[in-house]
Design a protein around this motif. Structure first.
Motif, short mmCIF file in Angstrom:
data_model
loop_
_atom_site.label_atom_id
_atom_site.label_comp_id
_atom_site.label_asym_id
_atom_site.label_seq_id
_atom_site.Cartn_x
_atom_site.Cartn_y
_atom_site.Cartn_z
N ALA A 1 13.64 -9.58 0.31
CA ALA A 1 13.76 -10.23 -1.46
C ALA A 1 12.58 -9.28 -1.53
CB ALA A 1 13.36 -10.73 -1.95
N THR A 2 11.28 -9.48 -0.58
CA THR A 2 10.02 -8.14 -0.85
C THR A 2 10.44 -6.83 -0.35
OG1 THR A 2 8.91 -10.96 -0.14
CG2 THR A 2 8.08 -8.25 -0.16
N LEU A 3 11.29 -7.17 0.69
CA LEU A 3 11.48 -5.82 0.98
C LEU A 3 12.29 -5.21 -0.03
CD1 LEU A 3 12.19 -3.45 3.01
CD2 LEU A 3 13.50 -4.23 4.39
N VAL A 4 12.87 -5.90 -0.89
CA VAL A 4 14.15 -5.32 -1.42
C VAL A 4 13.27 -4.52 -3.07
CG1 VAL A 4 15.72 -5.79 -3.68
CG2 VAL A 4 15.97 -5.83 -0.79
N ALA A 5 12.21 -5.72 -2.95
CA ALA A 5 11.35 -5.21 -4.38
C ALA A 5 10.82 -4.76 -4.16
CB ALA A 5 10.50 -6.55 -4.85
N ALA A 6 9.90 -4.10 -3.06
CA ALA A 6 9.48 -2.31 -2.47
C ALA A 6 10.22 -1.55 -2.66
CB ALA A 6 8.89 -3.03 -1.15
N ILE A 7 11.47 -1.49 -2.52
CA ILE A 7 12.33 -0.13 -2.47
C ILE A 7 12.91 0.39 -3.93
CG2 ILE A 7 14.83 0.85 -1.90
CD1 ILE A 7 14.58 -1.00 0.35
N ARG A 8 12.20 -0.87 -4.84
CA ARG A 8 12.67 -0.70 -6.09
C ARG A 8 11.42 -0.10 -6.75
NH1 ARG A 8 16.07 -6.59 -7.48
NH2 ARG A 8 18.48 -6.11 -7.28
N ALA A 9 10.91 -0.49 -6.29
CA ALA A 9 9.24 -0.02 -7.05
C ALA A 9 9.02 0.99 -6.47
CB ALA A 9 8.14 -0.90 -6.80
N ILE A 10 9.46 1.89 -5.87
CA ILE A 10 9.77 2.84 -5.70
C ILE A 10 10.47 4.30 -6.20
CG2 ILE A 10 9.38 5.02 -3.31
CD1 ILE A 10 8.43 2.58 -1.66
N GLU A 11 9.66 4.73 -7.10
CA GLU A 11 10.59 6.22 -7.11
C GLU A 11 11.26 6.83 -7.58
OE1 GLU A 11 8.49 7.28 -11.05
OE2 GLU A 11 8.38 5.30 -12.06
N HIS A 12 11.09 7.20 -6.07
CA HIS A 12 11.40 8.49 -4.80
C HIS A 12 12.66 8.04 -4.39
CE1 HIS A 12 8.01 10.24 -6.28
NE2 HIS A 12 7.40 9.90 -5.81
N PRO A 13 13.65 9.00 -3.95
CA PRO A 13 14.47 8.38 -2.26
C PRO A 13 13.51 7.07 -1.42
CG PRO A 13 15.23 10.71 -3.77
CD PRO A 13 13.61 10.05 -3.89
N ALA B 1 0.61 -1.29 -0.05
CA ALA B 1 -0.56 -0.04 -0.16
C ALA B 1 1.00 1.28 -0.21
CB ALA B 1 -0.98 0.13 1.42
N VAL B 2 1.51 1.51 0.19
CA VAL B 2 2.68 2.68 0.76
C VAL B 2 3.90 2.83 -0.80
CG1 VAL B 2 5.33 3.15 1.57
CG2 VAL B 2 3.39 2.04 3.30
N VAL B 3 4.24 1.05 -1.43
CA VAL B 3 4.96 1.46 -2.66
C VAL B 3 3.70 2.25 -3.79
CG1 VAL B 3 6.10 0.32 -4.28
CG2 VAL B 3 6.24 -0.73 -2.06
N LYS B 4 1.64 1.38 -3.39
CA LYS B 4 1.15 1.68 -4.41
C LYS B 4 0.63 3.51 -4.22
CE LYS B 4 -3.41 1.34 -5.86
NZ LYS B 4 -4.42 0.59 -5.48
N ALA B 5 0.68 3.95 -3.44
CA ALA B 5 0.22 4.86 -2.99
C ALA B 5 1.53 6.38 -3.49
CB ALA B 5 0.91 5.87 -1.46
N ALA B 6 2.90 5.74 -3.10
CA ALA B 6 4.07 6.88 -3.91
C ALA B 6 4.04 6.50 -4.53
CB ALA B 6 5.40 5.41 -3.42
N GLY B 7 4.06 5.68 -5.40
CA GLY B 7 3.69 6.66 -7.01
C GLY B 7 2.95 6.56 -7.92
N ALA B 8 1.66 6.47 -6.98
CA ALA B 8 1.07 8.15 -7.24
C ALA B 8 1.27 9.51 -7.44
CB ALA B 8 -0.21 7.68 -6.32
N LEU B 9 2.38 9.89 -6.39
CA LEU B 9 2.80 10.62 -6.09
C LEU B 9 4.03 11.85 -7.71
CD1 LEU B 9 4.35 10.48 -2.56
CD2 LEU B 9 2.33 12.47 -3.45
N GLN B 10 3.17 12.71 -8.06
CA GLN B 10 3.83 13.40 -9.14
C GLN B 10 4.52 14.90 -8.56
OE1 GLN B 10 3.29 11.88 -12.68
NE2 GLN B 10 1.92 10.49 -10.81
N ARG B 11 5.73 14.18 -7.90
CA ARG B 11 6.57 15.38 -8.14
C ARG B 11 7.72 14.41 -7.88
NH1 ARG B 11 3.29 18.36 -3.07
NH2 ARG B 11 5.45 19.31 -2.82
N ASP B 12 8.67 15.52 -7.34
CA ASP B 12 10.12 15.35 -7.28
C ASP B 12 10.50 15.59 -5.89
OD1 ASP B 12 10.50 17.26 -8.16
OD2 ASP B 12 12.49 16.98 -9.32
#
Length: 395
Positions: free
Chosen positions: A171-183, A141-152
């Motif tokens: 491995a699940t945590l790594v995949a989540a971090i990789r999926a977030i485009e923000h720092p 849910a955190v990853v999904k909400a972060a992906g919706a943010l249109q800001r840098d």
């Protein structure tokens, strides 16, 4: 310098290091920095000891917004606020963030982030709630909400149980971090020092940083230095003990001694934080070490025995001034391998310093090296000679 952005880091052969791709305004503000985290009520003045190129300040907890707004008038460095919702609230699939509730329209993440910037923050920090072990739905849910943010201009905090570092969950945590485009600012939760929860935790953290370089380690202690030597893009180190370790939301903190809550004081030679009471007792019959940091200027380390906010603020300023003075030695190394060599040598010296101090004060085995310190001093280096990309200039 613009009040809301950082000065460009000095470039040159000595300031190079591997960084992730440019992640906008937030990435430019924090890359290759170790920010100091402090409670709003203990920031009695704008700190002058933070390194201009490698440091910064994050105001935490109750009253952080008002204190940040007031500090911005006098502080021109990297500055942010962290409401630390993860201290008290647990993330769920439907509500991964702590948001102000508007009577008509409900909370709005984008609006909450913008309010931080309007207060003078150099970048915004998500108000993420604590993610328990074994709850991939909340993490998603955190990853999904972060992906919706249109800001840098946002850093996404991931406050997770230390259990997420175990091999079966990492491995699940790594995949989540990789999926977030923000720092991403990773926070590890657990009683006392989370990295002492299981023997392989320091090594597992190093492996995670190798898998997702550029991730930041947040709300930590000198593990931030180890992280920056092994691929982290930034760190957030707590000035006081409650901001160096995260007790899981809903749990009461376990303490070793109980009683009064004296400030924890950094003993530089030993790379350890100890209670001011423990330090005072340790040197009851021996001369204490004196600190040469910019705040102490020769003050004895047993001089922080007190429970008032001014005493705690002074101890925390000593802590921050001490490690900020070390940042150029680490961050201006030309390669990650050079960073690791420098850091491991410093850790080995610190382990040896415990035995030397025990001999000096004639108290065998009195000071015992923390287990993570022993790990950092003995784990093998990562063979990595990548040059470190110069820290990007802020807007």
């Amino acid at each position: 310098m613009d009040d809301r952005t950082s000065a460009p880091a000095r470039t040159g052969a000595s300031s190079l290091l591997t960084s992730p791709p440019d992640r906008g305004r937030a990435g430019r503000a924090i890359t290759q920095r170790a920010l100091t985290l402090e409670r709003a009520n203990l920031l009695l003045e704008a700190p002058g000891y933070l390194h201009p190129d490698h440091g910064g300040l994050v105001v935490c907890g109750t009253g952080c917004s008002a204190r940040l707004h007031a500090l911005r008038r006098a502080f021109s460095g990297v500055l942010a606020e962290d409401c630390a919702a993860y201290e008290k609230e647990v993330a769920t699939t439907d509500a991964p963030f702590c948001l102000p509730q508007d009577a008509l329209f409900g909370g709005d993440l984008d609006g909450a982030l913008q309010e931080q910037l309007d207060n003078g923050a150099s970048f915004a920090i998500t108000p993420t709630r604590y993610i328990k072990a074994g709850d991939p739905a909340a993490l998603k849910a955190v990853v999904k909400a972060a992906g919706a943010l249109q800001r840098d201009d946002v850093v996404v905090t991931l406050p997770v149980s230390i259990g997420w570092l175990r091999p079966e969950a990492r491995a699940t945590l790594v995949a989540a971090i990789r999926a977030i485009e923000h720092p991403v600012a990773l926070i590890l939760g657990g009683q006392r020092d989370p990295l002492q929860q299981f023997a392989a935790a320091p090594q597992q953290l190093r492996q995670l940083l190798a898998d997702v370089p550029g991730t930041g380690l947040w709300r930590t202690d000198l593990a931030g230095f180890d992280a920056l030597a092994h691929g982290a893009g930034f760190a957030g180190i707590g000035a006081g003990g409650s901001l160096r370790h995260l007790v899981p939301a809903g749990e009461r903190a376990e303490t070793s001694g109980g009683g009064a809550n004296y400030p924890a004081v950094l003993i530089p030679a030993m790379l350890r934080f100890s209670s001011a009471k423990f330090i005072a007792d340790s040197y009851a019959n021996a001369a204490p070490p004196r600190c040469t940091c910019s705040r102490c200027q020769g003050r004895p380390l047993d001089d922080f025995l007190g429970l008032t906010n001014p005493v705690k603020a002074a101890a925390h300023a000593h802590n921050g001034a001490t490690w900020n003075a070390w940042l150029p030695d680490l961050l201006e190394q030309p390669t990650l391998a050079d960073r690791q060599i420098w850091w491991r040598a410093r850790c080995k010296q610190a382990v040896n310093a415990h035995a030397m101090e025990n001999t000096r004060i004639k108290q065998p085995n009195h000071f015992k090296p923390p287990r993570p310190l022993e790990k950092w001093a003995s784990l093998p280096l990562s063979i990595d000679n990548r040059a470190i990309t110069p820290s990007p200039a802020a807007d």
